[in-house]
Motif scaffolding. Structure first.
Motif, short mmCIF file in Angstrom:
data_model
loop_
_atom_site.label_atom_id
_atom_site.label_comp_id
_atom_site.label_asym_id
_atom_site.label_seq_id
_atom_site.Cartn_x
_atom_site.Cartn_y
_atom_site.Cartn_z
N LYS A 1 8.32 -0.60 0.49
CA LYS A 1 7.06 0.12 0.73
C LYS A 1 5.86 -0.73 0.33
CE LYS A 1 8.91 4.80 0.04
NZ LYS A 1 8.83 6.03 -0.79
N VAL A 2 5.98 -1.40 -0.82
CA VAL A 2 4.89 -2.26 -1.29
C VAL A 2 4.69 -3.43 -0.32
CG1 VAL A 2 4.17 -3.85 -3.11
CG2 VAL A 2 5.17 -1.63 -3.71
N ALA A 3 5.77 -4.07 0.08
CA ALA A 3 5.67 -5.23 0.97
C ALA A 3 5.04 -4.86 2.31
CB ALA A 3 7.05 -5.85 1.18
N ARG A 4 5.27 -3.62 2.76
CA ARG A 4 4.68 -3.15 4.02
C ARG A 4 3.26 -2.61 3.84
NH1 ARG A 4 9.97 -0.75 4.68
NH2 ARG A 4 9.10 1.30 4.07
N GLY A 5 2.81 -2.51 2.60
CA GLY A 5 1.47 -1.97 2.35
C GLY A 5 1.42 -0.46 2.41
N GLU A 6 2.56 0.18 2.23
CA GLU A 6 2.63 1.65 2.29
C GLU A 6 2.55 2.30 0.92
OE1 GLU A 6 6.25 2.38 4.36
OE2 GLU A 6 5.54 1.52 6.26
N ALA A 7 2.61 1.50 -0.14
CA ALA A 7 2.52 2.04 -1.50
C ALA A 7 1.97 0.96 -2.41
CB ALA A 7 3.88 2.50 -2.01
N THR A 8 1.28 1.39 -3.45
CA THR A 8 0.80 0.46 -4.48
C THR A 8 1.32 0.92 -5.83
OG1 THR A 8 -1.26 1.72 -4.67
CG2 THR A 8 -1.29 -0.22 -3.23
N VAL A 9 1.47 -0.04 -6.74
CA VAL A 9 2.00 0.23 -8.07
C VAL A 9 1.03 -0.34 -9.09
CG1 VAL A 9 3.96 -0.07 -9.64
CG2 VAL A 9 4.35 0.02 -7.17
N ARG B 1 -2.22 -1.78 4.54
CA ARG B 1 -1.10 -1.93 5.48
C ARG B 1 -1.25 -3.21 6.30
NH1 ARG B 1 -1.58 3.80 5.60
NH2 ARG B 1 -3.03 3.75 7.36
N ARG B 2 -2.48 -3.59 6.61
CA ARG B 2 -2.69 -4.85 7.33
C ARG B 2 -2.32 -6.04 6.44
NH1 ARG B 2 -8.27 -5.68 10.15
NH2 ARG B 2 -7.10 -7.52 10.82
N TYR B 3 -2.63 -5.95 5.14
CA TYR B 3 -2.16 -6.98 4.21
C TYR B 3 -0.64 -7.13 4.33
CZ TYR B 3 -6.51 -6.69 1.30
OH TYR B 3 -7.79 -6.71 0.81
N GLY B 4 0.04 -5.97 4.33
CA GLY B 4 1.49 -6.00 4.39
C GLY B 4 2.00 -6.58 5.69
N LYS B 5 1.38 -6.20 6.79
CA LYS B 5 1.82 -6.70 8.09
C LYS B 5 1.70 -8.21 8.18
CE LYS B 5 1.24 -5.82 13.05
NZ LYS B 5 0.50 -5.03 14.08
N GLN B 6 0.68 -8.76 7.51
CA GLN B 6 0.48 -10.22 7.51
C GLN B 6 1.41 -10.94 6.53
OE1 GLN B 6 -1.65 -12.01 9.47
NE2 GLN B 6 -2.22 -10.13 10.54
N GLY B 7 2.13 -10.18 5.72
CA GLY B 7 3.06 -10.78 4.76
C GLY B 7 2.45 -11.11 3.41
N PHE B 8 1.19 -10.75 3.19
CA PHE B 8 0.50 -11.15 1.96
C PHE B 8 0.94 -10.35 0.74
CE2 PHE B 8 -3.02 -12.26 5.12
CZ PHE B 8 -2.64 -13.60 5.18
#
Length: 389
Positions: free
Chosen positions: A114-122, A44-51
């Motif tokens: 969800k993926v961009a926010r780090g809330e789900a992985t595929v 989720r931190r990855y997502g928050k940073q936009g990575f």
């Protein structure tokens, strides 16, 4: 032709480097020691940073940048370890991109934010017990039942299996032979009939779960169709970007090995002087640098030229060149780095032996180096070769 990164690209690269080095070094060591995936909170931190959204559409929470920018970020994470880089890999160059390219608008809206926010992985599930390199031999089948598909079969070597929330599953969607019957569905982990095998004890890739997946009468909603029967060629075209990601995972290992070895030989002394003063060490460093820089240029070229392709994806020729070369040089660079570091290189505490082990995987995963060479030759000659004849 400009070989300089733009200011925006340099800023993004530096932001990824600061985050990876500052936040992930100790986590990577713990993941290697205890063999667990990136914790959900960190994803989720990855997502928050936009990575996790660098080259994903802005309307779904991504940054809307290009493939080169995505690979710049991935490289910095991979320099820490392939395991901490894996969520970035899957989001920016792997199965999520397949959804972004071919999935329906409603499927994209459900999954990509969800993926961009780090809330789900595929994860992607392709290989089977009897279908690896010969992927068109796969037997996992989805039958059209009117308002849903009914999926049955077994998959092997799925990286992220058991941990990822969603799976892009390559399967037969019609009775047409070979590639003509193959497409892809998105399957949720918690769907009835989905089960996972034991964790595979691999040589490397600690922190990246690899398991079999079994599908036993799994009901898949119609909206989860990504590519229908006959779309195998489209799936393989999209795989050009994953080849570049695979190559970048190799590049990250090699670049980090070169950095560590370069620092070590300037600190370590023998016979009263730093060992970098010995010509044999200088020659090894130069060879390693040549290989790292050449791999980087091949990857960057494939990514940059994708913008000139009709489908916006790296070509088979350039992505196969980049993957094959990076897969081969990472084995050489990490081994040479281990050699110049001597006993410290072979010691688990210093991380080089991990890079050697992990580096060998990428020339097997995502299409072996030999397969890449047949792709390269086919592109040069202008026709595919029948490997079954």
């Amino acid at each position: 032709m400009d070989f300089q990164l733009t200011e925006q690209q340099r800023d993004l690269q530096e932001a990824a480097r600061r985050f990876a080095q500052g936040e992930l070094t100790e986590l990577a060591r713990e993941m290697e020691e205890k063999d667990f995936p990136v914790p959900d909170e960190m994803v989720r931190r990855y997502g928050k940073q936009g990575f996790l959204g660098v080259n994903l559409p802005e309307k779904y929470g991504g940054l809307g940048l290009g493939h080169l920018e995505a690979l710049l970020v991935l490289e910095q994470f991979a320099m820490i370890s392939n395991a901490v880089a894996f969520p970035v890999f899957e989001a920016l160059v792997g199965p999520v991109r397949t959804i972004a390219l071919f999935g329906s608008g409603s499927l994209q809206q459900r999954i990509i934010p969800k993926v961009a926010r780090g809330e789900a992985t595929v994860a992607v599930s392709m290989s089977e017990p009897e279908a690896g390199t010969a992927l068109t031999d796969l037997s996992t089948r989805a039958r059209d039942e009117g308002d849903h598909y009914l999926l049955d079969g077994t998959k092997r070597w799925t990286s992220g299996a058991g941990h990822a929330q969603f799976y892009v599953v390559y399967c037969r969607l019609s009775d047409a032979p070979g590639a003509k019957g193959i497409g892809a569905l998105l399957v949720a982990k918690d769907t009835a009939g989905v089960s996972f095998g034991k964790r595979e004890p691999l040589m490397g890739f600690r922190g990246i779960e690899t398991r079999d997946i079994s599908f036993d009468g799994v009901r898949v909603p119609k909206d989860n169709l990504i590519v229908g029967a006959g779309g195998f060629g489209r799936l393989m075209a999209a795989f050009g970007l994953e080849r570049c990601g695979n190559a970048t995972q190799s590049l990250g290992l090699a670049a980090a090995a070169l950095e560590q070895a370069s620092a070590y030989v300037q600190e370590r002394e023998a016979f009263g002087k730093p060992i970098v003063d010995f010509q044999a060490v200088q020659l090894r460093l130069a060879e390693m640098a040549m290989q790292v820089e050449a791999a980087r240029l091949l990857i960057y070229r494939a990514a940059a030229n994708a913008a000139h392709q009709e489908n916006g994806l790296p070509s088979v020729y350039e992505s196969s060149l980049a993957k094959c070369y990076a897969n081969e040089i990472v084995r050489s660079v990490t081994a040479n780095a281990m050699q110049v570091m001597g006993g410290y290189g072979y010691h688990r505490e210093y991380g080089m032996e991990q890079r050697v082990r992990d580096g060998f995987a990428w020339g097997i995963a995502g299409g072996t180096t030999d397969v890449q060479k047949t792709n390269i030759a086919a592109a040069m000659i202008g026709r595919r070769f029948d490997q079954r004849g």
